[in-house]
Design an enzyme around this catalytic site. Structure first.
Site, PDB file in Angstrom:
ATOM      1  N   CYS A 127       0.836  -1.196   0.000  1.00 40.69           N
ATOM      2  CA  CYS A 127       0.000   0.000   0.000  1.00 40.69           C
ATOM      3  C   CYS A 127       0.871   1.246   0.000  1.00 40.69           C
ATOM      4  O   CYS A 127       1.884   1.307   0.701  1.00 40.69           O
ATOM      5  CB  CYS A 127      -0.905  -0.010   1.230  1.00 40.69           C
ATOM      6  SG  CYS A 127      -2.006   1.415   1.338  1.00 40.69           S
ATOM      7  N   HIS A 165      -9.312  -3.444  -1.933  1.00 44.33           N
ATOM      8  CA  HIS A 165      -8.246  -2.724  -1.230  1.00 44.33           C
ATOM      9  C   HIS A 165      -8.600  -1.239  -1.120  1.00 44.33           C
ATOM     10  O   HIS A 165      -8.489  -0.634  -0.050  1.00 44.33           O
ATOM     11  CB  HIS A 165      -6.930  -2.922  -1.989  1.00 44.33           C
ATOM     12  CG  HIS A 165      -5.751  -2.261  -1.360  1.00 44.33           C
ATOM     13  ND1 HIS A 165      -4.737  -2.975  -0.759  1.00 44.33           N
ATOM     14  CD2 HIS A 165      -5.400  -0.949  -1.248  1.00 44.33           C
ATOM     15  CE1 HIS A 165      -3.828  -2.128  -0.296  1.00 44.33           C
ATOM     16  NE2 HIS A 165      -4.201  -0.887  -0.589  1.00 44.33           N
ATOM     17  N   GLU A 166      -9.054  -0.655  -2.233  1.00 41.08           N
ATOM     18  CA  GLU A 166      -9.413   0.771  -2.235  1.00 41.08           C
ATOM     19  C   GLU A 166     -10.694   1.025  -1.441  1.00 41.08           C
ATOM     20  O   GLU A 166     -10.809   2.034  -0.731  1.00 41.08           O
ATOM     21  CB  GLU A 166      -9.556   1.292  -3.669  1.00 41.08           C
ATOM     22  CG  GLU A 166      -8.311   1.137  -4.534  1.00 41.08           C
ATOM     23  CD  GLU A 166      -7.042   1.699  -3.918  1.00 41.08           C
ATOM     24  OE1 GLU A 166      -7.127   2.647  -3.104  1.00 41.08           O
ATOM     25  OE2 GLU A 166      -5.954   1.192  -4.230  1.00 41.08           O
ATOM     26  N   HIS A 204      -9.995   1.434   2.165  1.00 40.46           N
ATOM     27  CA  HIS A 204      -9.519   2.777   2.510  1.00 40.46           C
ATOM     28  C   HIS A 204     -10.684   3.711   2.833  1.00 40.46           C
ATOM     29  O   HIS A 204     -10.616   4.506   3.773  1.00 40.46           O
ATOM     30  CB  HIS A 204      -8.717   3.375   1.351  1.00 40.46           C
ATOM     31  CG  HIS A 204      -7.287   2.963   1.314  1.00 40.46           C
ATOM     32  ND1 HIS A 204      -6.411   3.180   2.354  1.00 40.46           N
ATOM     33  CD2 HIS A 204      -6.554   2.360   0.341  1.00 40.46           C
ATOM     34  CE1 HIS A 204      -5.211   2.725   2.031  1.00 40.46           C
ATOM     35  NE2 HIS A 204      -5.271   2.216   0.825  1.00 40.46           N
TER      36      HIS A 204
END
EC number: 3.5.1.88
Length: 198
Positions: free
Chosen positions: A123, A170-171, A174
């Site tokens: 990341c 993954h995004e 966030h």
């Protein structure tokens, strides 16, 4: 023209990375259009040969310290990815497996089948020296996401699989104040049981 953007990535232990992002108004205003263009400039440039950035395939607004529900994913049609990920249906002439800025993304379906990248994840907001990054990150093999497409200028639904689905998740993490390191189980770091490994 796009080189005017100043890119500063927020990294752990900054607390903003642990906060939830909020939806933006559609149609997009000038500020949000500039944010999208900054993301495109940053990640596209990071994949070039002479980049000054750490290479990446995606970025979320919170990684710039901006708590808005938006991310950019740009996954090149790289044979190193497609050879090991048979779930991708890729034509040789396609330059990208996926490329778009998505505003207000929402997962509307996810598969039961799980998947992980064999070497784990990384990341831009987690320095390579940060502890406890080693291990498989379990993700859903397929997901459907609805949101506003920056390139198409309309609401859309995307059905993504394999590596692209991993990048999406993954995004999306966030935007919910999570990082990939939160999903590594210390009791079974490299345990491949019950998942497909790419």
């Amino acid at each position: 023209m796009l080189t005017m953007f100043k890119v500063e990535i927020v990294q752990l232990p900054k607390k903003v990375l642990r906060q939830k992002s909020k939806n933006v108004n559609i149609p997009l205003n000038k500020t949000n259009i500039e944010l999208a263009e900054k993301m495109i400039y940053h990640i596209d440039d990071s994949q070039g040969p002479n980049t000054k950035f750490r290479p990446g395939v995606g970025v979320a607004a919170v990684q710039y310290g901006i708590l808005k529900n938006v991310f950019y994913v740009c996954v090149p049609n790289d044979s190193r990815l497609t050879q090991r990920d048979s779930s991708q249906e890729v034509k040789p002439e396609d330059k990208y497996l996926f490329r778009d800025v998505i505003f207000n993304p929402e997962v509307i379906w996810k598969s039961d089948e799980m998947v992980a990248i064999s070497q784990g994840e990384g990341c831009l907001s987690v320095d390579e020296s940060w502890p406890n990054q080693e291990g498989l990150v379990r993700r859903h093999m397929e997901i459907k996401v609805k949101g506003y497409s920056y390139f198409q200028k309309k609401e859309m639904i995307w059905h993504v699989k394999g590596y692209v689905a991993i990048v999406f998740q993954h995004e999306l993490d966030h935007l919910n104040g999570m990082l990939f390191i939160d999903r590594i189980d210390p009791k079974r770091l490299w345990d491949k049981s019950g998942i497909k490994v790419l």
